[in-house]
Each structure stands twice: as C-alpha cells, then as structure tokens.
Design a protein around this motif. Structure first.
Motif, PDB file in Angstrom:
ATOM      1  N   LYS A 150      29.881  17.699  -2.525  1.00 32.52           N
ATOM      2  CA  LYS A 150      28.835  18.813  -3.018  1.00 32.52           C
ATOM      3  C   LYS A 150      27.778  18.486  -2.392  1.00 32.52           C
ATOM      4  O   LYS A 150      26.756  19.443  -2.135  1.00 32.52           O
ATOM      5  N   GLN A 153      27.556  19.953   0.813  1.00 35.22           N
ATOM      6  CA  GLN A 153      27.947  21.533   0.770  1.00 35.22           C
ATOM      7  C   GLN A 153      26.575  22.214   0.003  1.00 35.22           C
ATOM      8  O   GLN A 153      26.281  23.436   0.510  1.00 35.22           O
ATOM      9  N   LEU A 186      34.106  22.663  -5.008  1.00 33.59           N
ATOM     10  CA  LEU A 186      33.873  22.644  -3.447  1.00 33.59           C
ATOM     11  C   LEU A 186      34.222  24.186  -3.030  1.00 33.59           C
ATOM     12  O   LEU A 186      34.916  24.390  -2.031  1.00 33.59           O
TER      13      LEU A 186
END
Length: 296
Positions: A150, A153, A186
């Motif tokens: 994460k 991301q 995700l």
C-alpha cells in the motif's frame, strides 16, 4: 496402531514404545505427485526409511492430488507427501478455512484420522502462491509483507509500472488478485497477464512491479528477489506432511519421517529445487547428498 502413533508424537523419551510387529513386516508403498519438488521429497523419505531397514515399494509420478488420493484410498500406495492445504481443500473440500498454519495441519490430521490415516509433522517450508518484487524495490519502499504494498500504491509518486504479472487465472481468484484487492486493499494494482515462464523476465526488465511466484521456485535462490509475506493467509497454507495408512504408521516409521521433515526449511528445499530444476541433477542424488549432510 493409533496408540503407537500418539506415542510417536510425544517426546523422544517415548521412542522405546515401538511396534509389536518386526520392522521387516512393514512395507511402505510410497507414492509421489507429478512434479520435481515431489520427486525430491519422495526420494528424501524413501532413502531415510530404507537406511533404517524399512522396506519401501516406491511409485514416483502418480499424478495430481485427485489421482494420488485415489491410489492411496484404493490401497495401491499406503503413504505419500502432500501439501496441507491440498488435504483440507482439495481432498476434503472444506470451505471454512483455519486461521493459522498449525490449525491447518491439525485440521488435515483430524480429517485423515477419520479415514484411517496418520499424518506426519509438517515441514518448516511451504510451497504456496506468493508475490515477489525486486530486492531494490523492497529496500526502497521497505516492503516485507503484502500490507506494505500500500506504501508505493498510495504514495504521491506511485511507480509507473505498479502492476502485477501473473498467469491469467490468477486475476479472478480469491487466492489471487481478488483477495489482494479485498483483503489488503491493493485496488490500484494493475494486472498483466503473463505465461508462467515469462514472469521473472518481465520483473527483471521492470515491465511489472511485482509477480506471482511459487514460494519454492528455483529462481528465488538467486537472491535477486524479495518474497512478500502473506500475514492474512489469502494464499492458504501449504507445508508438506506425509500421509500414512494407520496399519503401517509405526512409531519408528513416523519418527523417521518427522526427523526428515524437520530439516526441510525453505533454504534447503530451494537449494534442492535449484539443483534438480536448473542444474538438471537427479532427484535421488540430490536427496542422498542432503540426507548424508544432515546425518539422516
């Protein structure tokens, strides 16, 4: 036989509780599934048993879980190494899944006991779907588990190639990208469909940020990649344990199997997979070398 099996799981102080039958009377008809890692496992258990004077009737390359389960239940074989998650999910079709590796093994053991089979202790290593990244990216973003993905991301400089390379069926599996999105959040990870043989090359060439691997792939022994841990177990639990029909599961047999299994760490199986898959060595020779080195 049940009492003996219980004794074999106790401390080594119980080792003198041996089977009433003589060793010679026990023949283990040992089978393996249909891929290289299983051939290595089969040879490890076969040679260790034979070294202790137990007769082994060896059947390599029987087939998939479904096929080898038929061979086991029809009496063609009376033992074979299996992945714990396969026992629970494929052999017994359980859908309510345990939360820890120990509980998966315990569940498999209980299910098998009801059908007259014992189960050895699990190996420390497991071979399961996993996600790998380049070591340099693991260092850069401090990636250790799937939770950590994460970080890249959600960063303002999300990597341009923030995608996952995997075989096509991985995209819509709970034990795949779907689970990664749902369980680990995700949601921005793009999917690139790749044939199994091309994933490592795509990662090396930075075409993708991460790839789907099997946790004991020979390529992982190179040290170029970091395999991310799966703390929520979306990929299941696949330690290996040996299924043995209770009438041949003497304390001596189970003791030998447990001793071998205890030595099968991830680095050990990776090195043996590398020797057989990449260096094309014979599984029997690779197993013999390992057993000798470990005093088995």
């Amino acid at each position: 036989a049940v009492m003996l099996f219980v004794a074999s799981l106790g401390s080594s102080a119980n080792a003198h509780v041996s089977a009433p039958t003589s060793t010679a009377a026990t023949t283990i008809s040992l089978g393996t599934k249909d891929f290289t890692e299983e051939f290595v496992l089969g040879q490890l258990y076969k040679q260790a048993l034979e070294h202790q004077g137990i007769k082994v009737d060896y059947h390599e390359n029987i087939g998939s879980t479904e096929v080898i389960q038929t061979a086991l239940r029809s009496g063609k074989i009376n033992a074979y190494p299996e992945y714990v998650g396969e026992i629970v999910q494929t052999a017994y079709h359980e859908t309510k899944l345990p939360k820890t590796a120990r509980a998966w093994w315990q569940r498999a053991k209980t299910l098998l006991a009801g059908d007259g089979f014992a189960l050895s202790n699990p190996t420390p290593f497991y071979d399961v779907d996993a996600i790998a990244v380049r070591k340099s990216d693991a260092t850069k973003y401090n990636l250790k588990t799937l939770v950590d993905l994460k970080r890249p991301q959600d960063s303002s400089q999300r990597p341009a190639n923030f995608s996952l390379g995997a075989r096509p069926e991985f995209k819509n599996r709970e034990q795949g990208l779907l689970g990664m999105k749902k369980v680990y959040g995700l949601t921005k990870l793009k999917f690139l469909s790749l044939a199994i043989g091309l994933t490592y090359r795509a990662l090396d060439q930075k075409k993708v940020f991460a790839i789907n691997v099997f946790s004991t792939d020979a390529q992982l022994a190179s040290g170029k990649y970091t395999v991310l841990k799966d703390p929520k177990l979306i990929f299941g639990v696949q330690n290996v344990a040996v299924i043995v029909k209770k009438d041949v599961a003497t304390s001596q047999v189970m003791g030998i199997l447990n001793k071998v299994s205890a030595k099968l760490t991830t680095p050990a199986i990776l090195a043996m997979n590398k020797a057989t898959q990449i260096s094309k060595q014979n599984p029997a020779d690779v197993a013999a070398k390992f057993l000798k080195a470990n005093g088995l």
